[in-house]
Write an enzyme that holds these catalytic residues in place. Structure first.
Site, PDB file in Angstrom:
ATOM      1  N   SER A  62      69.231  65.290  35.789  1.00 44.01           N
ATOM      2  CA  SER A  62      69.470  63.860  35.615  1.00 44.01           C
ATOM      3  C   SER A  62      70.128  63.633  34.270  1.00 44.01           C
ATOM      4  O   SER A  62      69.940  64.414  33.322  1.00 44.01           O
ATOM      5  CB  SER A  62      68.145  63.090  35.673  1.00 44.01           C
ATOM      6  OG  SER A  62      68.327  61.725  35.322  1.00 44.01           O
ATOM      7  N   TYR A 119      59.359  61.790  32.229  1.00 38.70           N
ATOM      8  CA  TYR A 119      60.427  62.099  33.184  1.00 38.70           C
ATOM      9  C   TYR A 119      61.626  62.676  32.444  1.00 38.70           C
ATOM     10  O   TYR A 119      62.188  63.704  32.843  1.00 38.70           O
ATOM     11  CB  TYR A 119      60.830  60.832  33.944  1.00 38.70           C
ATOM     12  CG  TYR A 119      61.969  61.043  34.919  1.00 38.70           C
ATOM     13  CD1 TYR A 119      61.726  61.531  36.202  1.00 38.70           C
ATOM     14  CD2 TYR A 119      63.288  60.767  34.567  1.00 38.70           C
ATOM     15  CE1 TYR A 119      62.764  61.729  37.104  1.00 38.70           C
ATOM     16  CE2 TYR A 119      64.328  60.960  35.453  1.00 38.70           C
ATOM     17  CZ  TYR A 119      64.062  61.449  36.718  1.00 38.70           C
ATOM     18  OH  TYR A 119      65.103  61.648  37.605  1.00 38.70           O
ATOM     19  N   LYS A 124      63.293  66.564  32.826  1.00 39.00           N
ATOM     20  CA  LYS A 124      64.668  66.851  33.214  1.00 39.00           C
ATOM     21  C   LYS A 124      65.422  67.596  32.114  1.00 39.00           C
ATOM     22  O   LYS A 124      66.259  68.465  32.398  1.00 39.00           O
ATOM     23  CB  LYS A 124      65.395  65.548  33.569  1.00 39.00           C
ATOM     24  CG  LYS A 124      64.853  64.866  34.820  1.00 39.00           C
ATOM     25  CD  LYS A 124      64.967  65.754  36.052  1.00 39.00           C
ATOM     26  CE  LYS A 124      64.540  65.049  37.313  1.00 39.00           C
ATOM     27  NZ  LYS A 124      64.713  65.873  38.541  1.00 39.00           N
TER      28      LYS A 124
END
Length: 264
Positions: free
Chosen positions: A157, A172, A176
């Site tokens: 991402s 998060y 990533k």
């Protein structure tokens, strides 16, 4: 570096063919993962869809199999459970005889302020987003090493490259970012038998993102130079490129598909 392309006089479209290959796609029953499954099937691959919870995964697999004339099957597995991952990969190999491509795509995101995130939420998010791709890559690598070739693609991402605003998703982002560096590290360590790359989408109109408040989505679009969110099908080409011989000399790379979000 053993992953050689087809003969130099091969037609360019032949380089994108996946006929005779077997792919595993985690989180392949919806969103980005489903579009990846379609892309690989359209290129001729047989596909094993890995899902954690779904009432329609097997039906989706059956429909796509009939539509594309290739074998597509669905398997239930929690990718954060390493023993379950090893078991499902053994099952896939038993059914398909081999694995050529892994797309580790499954992921979750908790929009929770860092100071309010519970340890359970932290473990859950890291378990799916980082541990899961690693468990899957490790299982696949054992088969790749035996057969002398393989291909790993992580769905990462832009959140692994920048800090999203006004989102509160520190864990998060960290998961990533860790995956992007894992790609680079594995690309070197596995250079003799596997390629390892990743695709980093920007804001894509998946069910998960479209469930967020309109005000938040408007801010994402305003910060994106393209002034819109991407559609899931717009990622198909990037994943197929990574999966095919069209990218045979590429490993350790991160393909960014974000409507220029990360450029300014």
């Amino acid at each position: 570096m053993v992953f050689l392309p087809k003969p130099g006089d091969a037609h360019v479209l032949d380089l994108f063919s996946l006929k005779g290959q077997v792919a595993v796609v985690t989180g392949g029953n919806r969103g980005i993962g489903l579009e990846v499954v379609k892309a690989l099937a359209e290129a001729g691959a047989s596909v094993a869809i890995i899902y954690r919870s779904s009432s329609s995964a097997h039906e989706i697999a059956s429909q796509l199999s009939s539509q594309h004339g290739t074998t597509i099957r669905a398997y239930q597995c929690d990718v954060s459970d390493e023993s379950a991952v090893d078991k499902v990969f053994d099952e896939v190999v038993k059914d398909f005889s081999k694995i050529d491509i892994l797309v580790a795509n499954a992921g979750i995101c908790y929009n929770v302020a860092a100071e309010d995130m519970t340890t359970q939420q932290f473990r859950s998010e890291m378990g799916v987003n980082f541990d899961g791709p690693w468990f899957c890559a490790r299982s696949a690598s054992r088969y790749f090493k035996k057969q002398g070739s393989g291909n790993v693609i992580f769905t990462t991402s832009i959140s692994g490259m920048i800090v999203n605003i006004p989102d509160k998703q520190a864990i998060y982002n960290a998961s990533k970012a860790g995956l992007i560096h894992l790609v680079k590290s594995l690309a070197i360590e596995w250079i003799d038998f596997a390629r390892v790359n990743c695709v980093s989408p920007g804001y894509i109109a998946t069910d998960m993102l479209m469930a967020e408040p309109q005000e938040l989505r408007d801010k994402w679009v305003a910060l994106t130079p393209a002034k819109r969110m991407g559609e899931t099908y717009e990622l198909k080409g990037a994943f197929l490129f990574c999966a095919s011989n069209a990218s045979s000399f590429m490993t350790g790379a991160n393909i960014v598909v974000d409507g220029a979000y990360t450029i300014p």
